[in-house]
Design an enzyme around this catalytic site. Structure first.
Site, short mmCIF file in Angstrom:
data_model
loop_
_atom_site.label_atom_id
_atom_site.label_comp_id
_atom_site.label_asym_id
_atom_site.label_seq_id
_atom_site.Cartn_x
_atom_site.Cartn_y
_atom_site.Cartn_z
N ARG A 11 0.80 -1.23 0.00
CA ARG A 11 0.00 0.00 0.00
C ARG A 11 0.83 1.29 0.00
O ARG A 11 0.31 2.38 -0.18
CB ARG A 11 -0.96 0.00 1.20
CG ARG A 11 -2.19 -0.85 0.93
CD ARG A 11 -3.24 -0.62 1.97
NE ARG A 11 -2.98 -1.40 3.18
CZ ARG A 11 -3.48 -1.10 4.37
NH1 ARG A 11 -4.20 0.00 4.54
NH2 ARG A 11 -3.22 -1.86 5.42
N ARG B 142 26.52 28.32 5.45
CA ARG B 142 26.85 26.97 4.97
C ARG B 142 27.95 26.33 5.83
O ARG B 142 28.56 27.00 6.66
CB ARG B 142 27.25 27.06 3.50
CG ARG B 142 26.06 27.43 2.61
CD ARG B 142 26.51 27.75 1.20
NE ARG B 142 27.32 26.68 0.64
CZ ARG B 142 28.16 26.85 -0.39
NH1 ARG B 142 28.29 28.05 -0.96
NH2 ARG B 142 28.87 25.84 -0.83
N TYR C 127 37.23 31.24 -5.95
CA TYR C 127 37.38 30.10 -6.85
C TYR C 127 37.90 30.59 -8.19
O TYR C 127 37.30 31.47 -8.82
CB TYR C 127 36.01 29.44 -7.00
CG TYR C 127 35.99 28.16 -7.79
CD1 TYR C 127 36.85 27.11 -7.48
CD2 TYR C 127 35.07 28.00 -8.81
CE1 TYR C 127 36.80 25.93 -8.20
CE2 TYR C 127 35.00 26.80 -9.53
CZ TYR C 127 35.87 25.78 -9.22
OH TYR C 127 35.83 24.61 -9.93
N ALA D 12 34.48 51.91 -2.39
CA ALA D 12 33.37 51.21 -3.04
C ALA D 12 33.74 50.82 -4.46
O ALA D 12 34.43 51.56 -5.16
CB ALA D 12 32.12 52.08 -3.03
#
Ligand code: UD1
Ligand code: CA
Length: 456
Positions: free
Chosen positions: A17, A333, A387, A423
Site C-alpha cells: 500500500r 553553509r 574560486y 566602493a
C-alpha cells in the site's frame, strides 16, 4: 546473571500500500528510516543480538542500514509472521529471552519494552495488547473465564463473537527463545490465509500451562504500524506533537506546536522561543534566550546564548557566538563560525569562514573561504572571489577593516588591519593596513553631450 536479550525485528513484508520502490521500513519518519527508530529502541535495551528478518526489497535493506553487528535473516517467500520468526531462530541464543518487534511500528517506547523483558526473564510470556475503538483487521485477544489470555484469533478466522472483542494483538511479544523455537517448529498453516501465524504460539503456550501476561502501551501511538503514506503522515504528526510537548515541558516557547518539525536532536537552553514553520535537522543546540524567527531551517547548527535568527534563514553546519543577529534571508553553509555579536543580514551567504567579534555583513554578500577579523564592516554587494575555476583560495580581512560596497576580493588576498577599501574596488593585490585602497575608473563628465532622440 539474568538471561541475555535477543531482539528479532520483522521487516520482510511487502508494503504494497505504500506504492513505492523503496522498502517500507526505509521510508523516513522524523528524518530517519522507520527501521532505525525500532533499532534505536532496541539498542536502549542493550541486547546481546539483533536479528532483522528481511525479504521484500532484497539486499537494499541491509545495504541501506549498514550496521555490521546486525544479523540479517532472509525470508523468501514470505509465508507469515510465524515463518518469519522461524528464519531468525538459527541466529538466536536458546538461553536468551527473545523480543519480537515489527520494523513498521516505529514509536514503541523503550520503557514499555523493558517492562516486557522483565516478565520474560521470570519465565512468562509478555504480550503487548491494546483496546481499540475500531479493532477491525487486527488479531483479537481471546481470554478464558478467569480473564487469562488463552489464544489470539486473526480477524479473518474469527467468529462474530470473537470479532466483538476490542482487545487486539499489537504483534509485539517477549518470551524465552528456547521455548519459542519449539513452538515455531510445530506451527501449521491451516487457516483462512494459509499462513504460518506467529500468534498461534500464544495458544500453544497457554495450552501447556505457560503464563501469558498482557502488557499495555502508555499511549496508542506506541503500537501504531505504517501500511500507507497516510498512516506515515499521521504518525509523523503524532511524533512531532510529542516532541513539541516535551520541548514545552522543558521550558521552550513554541508559537505553534503544530508547526514544528524536529528531524534529529534539538537541545534548548532556558527561555528559547521558536516561531512557526521551523525545521531542525541533525544535531541542533540552542543556547539560553535564543529566538528563532518563522520559516527557518537549521541543520547541525549550534547557536550560543542570546542569538536572534530573523525569519527565512537557512543554516547548515554553522557555529554562532552569543548575541549574534542573523537574517532575515541569511544562508550559513558548512564551516561557518561567527563570533559573538556579529550581524549577518539579508541575502548574505557565508561558507567555510570565520567572522570575528562584532563584525557586520549586512546586505547581499558572498563570503567564502575567508577569515574576517573583529569589528569589520563589509558593505553591500561584497564578494570574495574564492574560486579560480580550478582551486579555492582564502581571503583574509584583518581587524577594523571597512570594505566599501560592491567590492570584489580576488583570493588569495589579504586586507591589512584598519584598512579601508573604496566602493567598487576589485582587489587583486594585498591592501596595506590603515590606508585607503581603491580601484576605480576615473569619473568623467562630457560637457555639451546631448542625449540621442528617436528619428522621425
Ligand atoms: C499481525 C498479527 C495480528 C496483529 C497485527 C498487528 C499475525 C498472524 N498476525 O497481523 O495478530 O494484530 O499484526 O499489526 O502475526 N512479516 C514478515 N514476513 C511475513 C509476514 C509479515 O516479515 O511473512 C512482517 C511484516 O513486514 C510486518 C509484520 O511482520 O512488519 C506484520 O505483518 P502484517 O502482514 O502486517 O501482519 P498482519 O496480518 O497485519
Ligand atoms: Ca500490519
Amino acid at each position: 546473571m539474568s538471561a541475555p536479550l535477543n531482539v528479532v525485528i520483522l521487516a520482510a513484508g511487502k508494503g504494497t500500500r505504500m506504492k513505492s520502490d523503496l522498502p517500507k521500513v526505509l521510508h523516513p519518519l522524523a528524518g530517519r528510516p522507520l527501521l532505525n527508530h525500532v533499532l534505536a529502541a532496541a539498542d536502549i535495551l542493550s541486547p546481546e543480538k539483533i536479528c532483522v528478518v528481511y525479504g521484500h526489497g532484497g539486499e537494499a535493506l541491509p545495504k541501506a542500514i549498514a550496521r555490521d553487528e546486525l544479523a540479517w535473516a532472509k525470508q523468501e517467500p514470505q509465508l507469515g509472521t510465524g515463518h518469519a520468526v522461524q528464519q531468525a531462530v538459527p541466529y538466536l541464543n536458546p538461553d536468551a529471552i527473545c523480543l519480537i518487534l515489527y520494523g513498521d511500528v516505529p514509536l514503541t517506547r523503550p520503557e514499555t519494552l523493558q517492562e516486557m523483558t522483565l516478565i520474560a526473564r521470570e519465565g512468562a510470556i509478555a504480550l503487548l495488547t491494546v483496546r481499540l475503538a475500531n479493532p477491525s483487521g487486527y488479531g483479537r485477544i481471546v481470554r478464558n473465564a478467569r480473564g487469562q489470555v488463552e489464544r489470539i484469533v486473526e480477524h479473518k478466522d474469527a467468529t462474530p463473537e470473537e470479532l466483538a472483542i476490542d482487545e487486539v494483538n499489537t504483534g509485539i511479544l517477549c518470551l524465552p527463545a528456547g521455548k519459542l523455537a519449539g513452538w515455531l517448529a510445530r506451527l501449521g498453516n491451516d487457516n483462512a490465509q494459509g499462513e504460518y501465524y506467529l500468534t498461534d504460539v500464544i495458544g500453544m503456550a497457554a495450552a501447556e500451562g505457560e503464563q501469558v501476561i498482557p502488557c499495555h502501551p502508555a499511549a496508542e501511538w506506541e503500537v501504531l504500524g505504517i501500511n500507507s503514506r497516510q498512516q506515515l503522515a499521521e504518525l509523523e504528526r503524532m511524533h512531532q506533537r510529542n516532541v513539541a510537548e516535551a520541548l514545552m515541558v522543558q521550558g521552550v516557547t513554541l508559537i505553534d506546536p503544530a508547526r514544528l518539525d524536529v528531524r534529529g536532536t534539538l537541545e534548548c537552553g532556558r527561555d528559547v522561543l521558536i516561531d512557526v514553520n521551523c525545521v531542525f535537522e541533525g544535531a541542533v543546540a540552542l543556547g539560553d534566550g535564543v529566538k528563532i524567527g518563522a520559516n527557518c531551517v537549521l541543520k547541525n547548527v549550534s547557536l550560543a546564548a542570546g542569538v536572534e535568527l530573523q525569519p527565512f534563514c537557512h543554516l547548515d553546519g554553522a557555529k554562532v557566538g552569543a548575541d549574534a543577529r542573523i537574517g532575515p534571508f541569511s544562508r550559513l553553509r558548512p564551516g561557518t563560525e561567527l563570533a559573538e555579536e556579529t550581524h549577518i543580514g539579508n541575502f548574505v551567504e557565508i561558507k567555510n569562514s570565520q567572522v570575528g567579534f562584532n563584525s557586520k555583513i549586512n546586505h547581499l554578500s558572498y563570503v567564502g573561504d575567508a577569515t574576517v577579523g573583529c569589528r569589520v564592516n563589509i558593505g553591500a554587494g561584497t564578494i570574495t572571489c574564492n574560486y579560480d575555476g580550478a582551486n579555492k583560495h582564502r581571503t583574509v580581512i584583518e581587524d577594523d577593516v571597512f570594505v566599501g560596497s560592491d567590492t570584489q576580493l580576488v583570493a588569495p588576498v589579504t586586507v591589512g588591519r584598519g584598512a579601508t577599501l573604496g566602493a567598487g574596488t576589485t582587489l587583486t593585490r594585498d591592501a596595506p593596513a590603515r590606508q585607503l585602497t581603491l580601484s576605480r575608473a576615473k569619473q568623467i563628465t562630457l560637457p555639451g553631450w546631448i542625449r540621442p532622440v528617436k528619428k522621425k
